[in-house]
Design a protein around this motif. Structure first.
Motif, mmCIF file in Angstrom:
data_model
loop_
_atom_site.group_PDB
_atom_site.id
_atom_site.type_symbol
_atom_site.label_atom_id
_atom_site.label_comp_id
_atom_site.label_asym_id
_atom_site.label_seq_id
_atom_site.Cartn_x
_atom_site.Cartn_y
_atom_site.Cartn_z
ATOM 1 N N GLU A 63 22.339 61.130 -74.260
ATOM 2 C CA GLU A 63 21.107 60.352 -74.146
ATOM 3 C C GLU A 63 20.823 59.927 -72.713
ATOM 4 O O GLU A 63 19.682 59.621 -72.358
ATOM 5 C CB GLU A 63 21.193 59.118 -75.049
ATOM 6 N N SER A 88 17.614 54.624 -79.065
ATOM 7 C CA SER A 88 18.378 53.418 -78.751
ATOM 8 C C SER A 88 17.476 52.376 -78.102
ATOM 9 O O SER A 88 16.386 52.680 -77.610
ATOM 10 C CB SER A 88 19.527 53.753 -77.809
ATOM 11 N N LYS A 89 17.963 51.135 -78.081
ATOM 12 C CA LYS A 89 17.224 50.058 -77.420
ATOM 13 C C LYS A 89 17.015 50.374 -75.938
ATOM 14 O O LYS A 89 16.008 49.970 -75.354
ATOM 15 C CB LYS A 89 17.969 48.741 -77.572
ATOM 16 N N ASN A 90 17.972 51.085 -75.348
ATOM 17 C CA ASN A 90 17.859 51.434 -73.925
ATOM 18 C C ASN A 90 16.609 52.267 -73.644
ATOM 19 O O ASN A 90 16.027 52.180 -72.564
ATOM 20 C CB ASN A 90 19.098 52.202 -73.467
ATOM 21 N N ILE A 92 13.835 52.402 -76.012
ATOM 22 C CA ILE A 92 12.695 51.658 -76.541
ATOM 23 C C ILE A 92 12.181 50.626 -75.546
ATOM 24 O O ILE A 92 10.977 50.359 -75.456
ATOM 25 C CB ILE A 92 13.079 50.974 -77.877
ATOM 26 N N GLN A 93 13.086 50.049 -74.756
ATOM 27 C CA GLN A 93 12.717 48.981 -73.825
ATOM 28 C C GLN A 93 12.093 49.484 -72.519
ATOM 29 O O GLN A 93 11.579 48.678 -71.740
ATOM 30 C CB GLN A 93 13.953 48.138 -73.507
ATOM 31 N N GLY A 98 5.736 50.004 -75.321
ATOM 32 C CA GLY A 98 6.584 50.342 -76.450
ATOM 33 C C GLY A 98 6.577 51.817 -76.818
ATOM 34 O O GLY A 98 6.075 52.671 -76.089
ATOM 35 N N ASP A 135 11.202 50.333 -83.648
ATOM 36 C CA ASP A 135 12.208 49.358 -83.242
ATOM 37 C C ASP A 135 13.583 49.935 -83.578
ATOM 38 O O ASP A 135 13.720 51.158 -83.698
ATOM 39 C CB ASP A 135 11.961 47.981 -83.883
ATOM 40 N N ASP A 136 14.582 49.096 -83.744
ATOM 41 C CA ASP A 136 15.941 49.601 -83.929
ATOM 42 C C ASP A 136 16.256 49.973 -85.374
ATOM 43 O O ASP A 136 17.394 50.321 -85.700
ATOM 44 C CB ASP A 136 16.972 48.588 -83.415
ATOM 45 N N LYS A 137 15.246 49.925 -86.264
ATOM 46 C CA LYS A 137 15.437 50.341 -87.649
ATOM 47 C C LYS A 137 14.427 51.436 -87.991
ATOM 48 O O LYS A 137 13.339 51.483 -87.437
ATOM 49 C CB LYS A 137 15.264 49.152 -88.591
ATOM 50 N N GLY A 141 8.806 49.195 -87.776
ATOM 51 C CA GLY A 141 8.015 48.370 -86.864
ATOM 52 C C GLY A 141 6.584 48.139 -87.316
ATOM 53 O O GLY A 141 6.141 48.619 -88.371
#
Length: 296
Positions: A63, A88-90, A92-93, A98, A135-137, A141
């Motif tokens: 990744e 991953s959040k890395n 998404i952020q 978004g 989001d993370d799921k 979202g």
């Protein structure tokens, strides 16, 4: 507005092409060279090379290359359509607006796997085309665009796919304009609402002629091309079935026949079989050597 695009299936190709044809700038693309578990896999590099869009391949493991590529492109927003990996959040952020995902169901209902197949197999009358913030799921979202899609009894997987994509293309252009004008309406999904469809297995695609006629018809149309196909198990071999027709259900003419009995043979790819409540005609299958009176 800088848009970075992630995807590797037919819907990804269709939606990316729609953006390009509407002169919407794509700053970069992440795709795959191959994907053994996506029956509708498409390598997006073909579009990228045609329209001079920078791209990289994701190997399914590293990744970090994705993160570096995305940061270098500095996207305002990421469109991630047709991607079998949770971001991953890395990732998404990174974009300030978004990441937008796509799911062909009426979220929050029918999250999860194989939404087109399950919708047809279960005999649903409607589904939807939904764009949402990732989001993370999975499929969780805020919804940013959703349109209902009617399912007709004659629809199979290919036809329903086309219906959904016809709707999704129009949605995406309107949604992109809304993002650029800061006019997007965000609708939260109620926590613990709806349902999640599980991953299907080979057993889910096996035709059991004790099922109802409509149940068998729905299973066959759900799994037809471009998907893997429903199958009949006969004498230790699996035979794919691509198309069927309801002859009758609640049929009294053959009420004394056991389910699975071959009533009539038209060819080695077309035949009529007694079901749990009537008769179904297999219109197209892999060749099977059958005669009237055999049992499937």
């Amino acid at each position: 507005m800088n848009i970075l695009f992630i995807g590797c299936v037919e819907s990804s190709y269709i939606l990316l092409n729609e953006l390009i044809e509407n002169d919407i700038k794509i700053c970069g693309v992440i795709t795959k060279k191959m994907s053994p578990f996506n029956s509708d896999f498409r390598d997006l590099s073909v579009l990228c090379n045609t329209y001079d869009i920078d791209y990289i391949y994701f190997d399914g493991v590293n990744e970090n290359n994705m993160i570096e590529f995305i940061k270098h492109k500095s996207p305002d927003i990421i469109y991630c359509f047709g991607w079998s990996h949770l971001l991953s959040k890395n990732i998404i952020q990174i974009p300030k607006m978004g990441v937008v995902g796509f799911h062909p169901s009426k979220l929050p209902f029918n999250r999860g796997r194989h939404p087109i197949i399950w919708a047809l197999a279960l005999g649903l009358n409607t589904t939807a085309s939904s764009f949402f913030m990732i989001d993370d799921k999975a499929d969780n979202g805020d919804i940013v665009s959703q349109e209902d899609v009617k399912i007709d009894f004659s629809d199979d997987a290919s036809l329903l796919y086309k219906k959904i994509m016809h709707t999704a293309k129009k949605q995406l252009i309107h949604l992109t304009k809304s993002f650029s004008e800061n006019k997007v309406i965000y609708t939260k999904q109620v926590p613990n609402s709806g349902n999640v469809w599980r991953k299907r297995t080979k057993k889910d695609g096996q035709i059991d002629f004790r099922m109802s006629t409509i149940g068998i018809y729905n299973l066959i149309r759900a799994l037809t091309k471009p998907y893997i196909g429903a199958h009949i198990e006969y004498l230790g071999h699996d035979y794919k079935v691509w198309k069927s027709e309801v002859v009758d259900h609640f049929d009294h003419k053959f009420k004394n026949f056991e389910p699975g009995k071959v009533i009539r043979v038209f060819s080695d790819t077309s035949f009529q079989v007694k079901t749990g409540d009537g008769v179904i005609r297999i219109m197209e299958s892999e060749p099977i050597d059958l005669k009237e009176g055999d049992y499937l």
